[in-house]
Design an enzyme around this catalytic site. Structure first.
Site, PDB file in Angstrom:
ATOM      1  N   HIS B 159       0.455  -1.109  -0.083  1.00 43.12           N
ATOM      2  CA  HIS B 159       0.087  -0.318  -0.640  1.00 43.12           C
ATOM      3  C   HIS B 159       0.988   1.016   0.193  1.00 43.12           C
ATOM      4  O   HIS B 159       1.688   1.916   0.941  1.00 43.12           O
ATOM      5  CB  HIS B 159      -1.029  -0.405   1.148  1.00 43.12           C
ATOM      6  N   CYS B 201      -1.072   2.121  -4.472  1.00 40.16           N
ATOM      7  CA  CYS B 201      -1.441   3.106  -5.022  1.00 40.16           C
ATOM      8  C   CYS B 201      -0.203   3.879  -5.406  1.00 40.16           C
ATOM      9  O   CYS B 201       1.128   4.919  -4.409  1.00 40.16           O
ATOM     10  CB  CYS B 201      -3.194   3.952  -4.041  1.00 40.16           C
TER      11      CYS B 201
END
Lengths: 574, 402
Positions: B159, B201
């Site tokens: 992440h 991301c």
């Protein structure tokens, strides 16, 4: 505060007020306004209290500053810079002395010296990093007397006239001739000798120590001999028989801490067919230990060995009917090493910065026996396939491979532009002149690497002003600089072995300092971190203290002004 | 009469030697020649823990498998997995990790060598791996032992966000830390070329601060975009692979070890509509043209080999006759005994093999017993002997008591 200060005034005014019922004072007393005047001098106690608190804060501030100071061991930046510039500007010079002896020729030694020097200058290439500072002396031995040429070196030639005659070279035993010449020439550390003799059969040999000899036929002329002499001096004694003299970093066989671990592996592909084992200790004692001792100044070598079972290879071979064996080609060599099954990398002895050189002997399974390697030119390799297990031959190949890593070929012939030279091999794996070449090249490489590493370290340390630098790093840098200085002085005086050892130590210490585990950017405190830790306490407290001091000062000034006003009024009234 | 030397020709006359001088200076001050490409390394990092981040583990393991298949050996791969999915108690298929719902490929089969596992995957350890600043006790298999001629593939997944990557749910790797580490690697010549692939991301922000030459970086999404998972495996219960990695693997499954597809074909194979994000790559620091660089320069490894032409024949002369050792061939039996003897000695020592059966078969039972006792490397058998010896003692004592 103002209320309290007003209280005595109001009290005193009350007192006055109570006294107002007393008999009227004479009008000479001026009007007293308690808001603008006071009769007593204002006290200094409150001011003293607040200012003492402020002062104690100010006094404690340097102690606080010292307590959050980052400990940085002082590094000798200037010395590091001077080492780098010294290595970059004046190239490292290794002093060498050549001695050429002509037996049976009738020529002028000075003229010979001049022609050899001119040939040498044609051959020397510009090596920007490290070059050699050579001197040459020529002796012509006419049997009865010797003609010694002028020489620019302070070395007095220790050659006794008449020690070498044409008769020494009659028999074709190179080893005996080599020993004889060794006793004549001595072979000190940076002196290389070359004997040119007129004789019957032509032969050119480079010995195991630091000399070479050439037997020329009667009809040949001295100019040809001069060309060959120059070639062997430069190409063989200085460059070690290879084209370029530089070591590239990615091919450096010695690890950053000056150690090499030799790992010998015997791989049995399929133990169900047969199992091989070897008596490694004996090989180690007889074959490897002399070589390891010889390479002592250049690298600290340790040896390990293991025998592995169930180690199939990853590539395939095909059956060749003509050779009656299984053949695989060099195209499959990169896939030969089956790293999944071959657990070669299990050494415990090797530290983090050593280099491990792995030598593997592969015993194929019965399904693939005999197994041969085919070279791109169609020939079968002589050095890779052995039908019968013979450890001696195998270890000769190992030593050949090891020498290749150091840049030396193992063919016993050096093919130069002007002819072939036989190179005598040594039992120690490396001849004395090869060890000299290695010492010189490794000294050069190590010193440059040390200087670059220390330069990087100093740049890194200076760019992170808040990083902690431990004492250990400072000590390692100092020791590295000392070792580098020692290596430089030894190199310029010609003691190659100790200069190689010191330079290797310098490089290893520099690498230890650079790769010290405490130099981590995540673990040092940035200024924002310091601020964030200390400001929640100190900012409000200091604000209150300063404000209190300022307010007390203002109040004192006001009271003082009031007192002075009263005094002035009282003075004008009287 | 015109003067021959007018200013213009004078200028030209002066210019010519200046040009020659300049070119000779330029030649002499040319930089040191670049190192040769000698080996390939891969550093594969999965930074997320917990079961619902299964896909990050599957991403990393898929890339590990690809890189191994194309030739990089385990010694030159550093695999960092922040959690254990294969042996997780919520895993319905124990010891198996899939990256596709068809379950065709078990990524955690055999030969998976994880170098940093679980809580060892921290920002500090990651930066230590990159810069090489380990404690002395750290074993070689956990170090990045690259040199001047290495090409390194650095793959990170997990992440992430704007200029950071989350490690273990508790700390962050910032883009300036990564840039600093790469700068120090370049300073110390720890790589020749570096390819950074990030699948998180807002991945492209992670390499915003890079300045070192020789670095090529590709991220799965740009600032403000998310990277999405590819599909959910209803059997395992979580998403099993991310889109960017899925399409990367699809590209590599079409390759074999001898192919030379170029990096530009890899980079152009990413379709923004299929990825649902824009795969952004940064090539301003990379000198070579992407069309000329084969993917095996980073993802695979075809080593160059040099043949040793000759053996060094110094020893035969001296040692002929004195040294007669050969490798002993023991075809006859005693395989098991041999192996037990080997197991007892520490595996890296070398020992002499005394053929077992040749000790003179002594008639004296005590000496055979003593020999057996000395050779009883099997502790279990010793215990068995002891227990058996105790039974008569037990019998006698019970008889005495009664």
């Amino acid at each position: 505060m103002a209320e309290i200060s007003e209280a005595p005034d109001s009290d005193s005014s009350k007192l006055f007020g109570s006294d107002s019922k007393a008999p009227q004072r004479p009008d000479s007393e001026p009007e007293f306004d308690p808001k603008l005047m006071r009769k007593t001098k204002p006290g200094l106690k409150r001011l003293f209290l607040t200012f003492s608190v402020l002062f104690s804060f100010l006094l404690g501030f340097p102690f606080l500053w010292k307590s959050v100071e980052i400990y940085r061991s002082p590094l000798p930046f200037r010395e590091i810079d001077s080492l780098s510039t010294q290595l970059r500007s004046d190239t490292l010079l290794f002093p060498l002395h050549f001695h050429a002896l002509f037996v049976g020729f009738d020529s002028d030694p000075d003229r010979l010296r001049w022609s050899i020097l001119s040939e040498i200058t044609k051959l020397t290439s510009q090596n920007p990093k490290c070059s050699d500072n050579y001197t040459l002396s020529v002796t012509v031995d006419l049997g009865s007397r010797c003609l010694r040429g002028r020489t620019s070196s302070p070395h007095s030639s220790s050659y006794q006239c008449g020690s070498v005659t044409g008769g020494d070279f009659v028999q074709n035993d190179d080893v005996a001739v080599d020993e004889r010449l060794a006793s004549v020439f001595g072979g000190k550390n940076n002196e290389y000798s070359m004997a040119v003799v007129k004789g019957v059969s032509e032969r050119a040999v480079v010995g195991k120590y630091r000399h070479a000899w050439m037997v020329v036929g009667d009809g040949s002329d001295v100019e040809m001999a001069v060309v060959k002499v120059a070639e062997v001096l430069i190409k063989v004694f200085i460059n070690g028989g290879r084209e370029e003299g530089l070591i590239r970093n990615e091919f450096m066989p010695v690890g950053a801490d000056g150690k090499i671990v030799l790992s010998f592996n015997l791989l049995n592909a399929d133990p169900h067919d047969w199992v091989y084992d070897w008596d490694f200790e004996k090989i180690d004692d007889t074959l490897l230990t002399p070589m390891i001792e010889a390479l002592g100044p250049v690298a600290n070598i340790s040896v390990e060995s293991q025998v592995l079972y169930h180690t199939p290879k990853a590539s395939f071979s095909y059956w060749n009917q003509k050779l009656e064996s299984y053949v695989f080609s060099t195209k499959d060599l990169p896939f030969f090493v089956n790293s999944n099954e071959w657990h070669l990398d299990t050494s415990i002895a090797a530290g983090g910065r050593s280099k491990i050189l792995q030598f593997a002997v592969y015993v194929p399974s019965a399904k693939e026996c005999p197994l041969l390697l085919q070279l791109p030119n169609g020939e079968i390799s002589k050095t890779n396939g052995f039908i019968s297990p013979d450890l001696e031959n195998m270890f000769e190949v190992f030593i050949g491979q090891f020498r290749q890593l150091f840049g030396f070929k193992s063919l016993n012939v050096y093919t130069g532009a002007s002819g072939d030279w036989n190179l005598l091999p040594s039992e120690r794996g490396f001849t004395e002149w090869e060890l000299d070449v290695l010492s010189r090249q490794h000294t050069c490489f190590n010193l440059h690497s040390c200087a670059t590493t220390l330069g990087s370290l100093s740049r890194l340390v200076q760019s992170l002003p808040r990083m902690i630098i431990k004492d250990e790093i400072g000590k390692q840098v100092k020791l590295s600089l000392e070792a580098a200085k020692l290596a430089l002085s030894n190199a310029s005086s010609g003691v190659y072995e100790s200069s190689a050892a010191s330079s290797s130590q310098a490089r290893s210490l520099a690498e230890d300092a650079f790769f010290h585990p405490s130099i981590m950017s995540v673990s040092y405190y940035s200024f924002e971190h310091c601020f964030a830790v200390y400001s929640p306490f100190f900012l409000p407290v200091s604000m209150h203290v300063v404000l209190a001091a300022l307010r007390e000062l203002r109040r004192y000034k006001q009271e003082k002004a009031k007192y002075l006003a009263w005094k002035a009024k009282a003075n004008t009234a009287t | 009469m015109e003067t021959f030397i007018n200013p213009k020709s004078l200028f030209h006359l002066l210019l010519l030697p200046c040009l020659l001088l300049y070119s000779s200076i330029a030649y002499n001050s040319s930089p040191v020649e670049a190192a040769m490409h000698t080996n390939n390394w891969a550093v594969l990092v999965c930074t997320s823990r917990f079961w619902f981040n299964y896909r990050h583990m599957a991403n990393t393991l898929s890339l590990y498998r690809t890189v191994k298949r194309l030739g990089i050996p385990d010694e030159r791969i550093i695999l960092m997995l922040a959690d254990d999915m294969a042996c997780n108690t919520r895993n319905k298929y124990p010891a198996q990790v899939f990256n596709n719902e068809n379950h065709r490929l078990n990524l955690y089969g055999d030969n998976v060598e994880v170098d940093y596992r679980g809580y060892e995957v921290t920002v500090e350890n990651f930066l230590r791996v990159l810069t090489g600043r380990h404690e002395t006790a750290v074993p070689r298999s956990k170090r990045l032992l690259s040199d001047e001629g290495s090409h390194i593939l650095l793959y990170m997944t997990g992440h992430g966000g704007d200029e950071f990557l989350k490690f273990q749910d508790s700390e962050e790797l910032q883009s300036h830390d990564l840039a600093d580490a790469v700068k120090q690697m370049k300073e110390k010549h720890r790589f020749k070329e570096l390819l950074i692939m990030v699948d998180t991301c807002q991945a492209a922000t992670l390499f915003n601060q890079l300045q070192s030459p020789g670095v090529l970086a590709i991220g799965s999404s740009m600032k403000g975009e998310n990277s999405y998972s590819h599909h959910l495996d209803s059997d395992v219960g979580v998403s099993v692979v991310d889109r960017f990695t899925y399409y990367t693997l699809a590209f590599f499954e079409r390759l074999n070890i001898y192919d030379n597809a170029s990096l530009s074909s890899l980079f152009s194979s990413y379709n923004p509509s299929l990825l649902m994000s824009t795969a952004y790559y940064r090539k301003d620091l990379y000198k070579r043209r992407l069309e000329e660089v084969p993917v095996t320069n980073f993802f695979g490894s075809v080593m160059e080999t040099i043949h040793t032409d000759a053996a060094y024949k110094a020893l035969s002369r001296r040692n002929s006759g004195r040294f007669e050792d050969e490798m002993s061939l023991d075809q006859s039996v005693h395989h098991i005994e041999r192996r037990m003897l080997i197991k007892v000695n520490d595996g890296y020592e070398i020992h002499d093999i005394n053929p077992e059966g040749e000790e003179g078969a002594s008639k004296c039972p005590w000496s055979t017993f003593r020999n057996k006792f000395q050779k009883a490397e099997n502790v279990d058998s010793l215990v068995n002997y002891g227990l058996v010896a105790m039974i008569p003692l037990l019998v006698i004592s019970t008889w005495l008591v009664q």
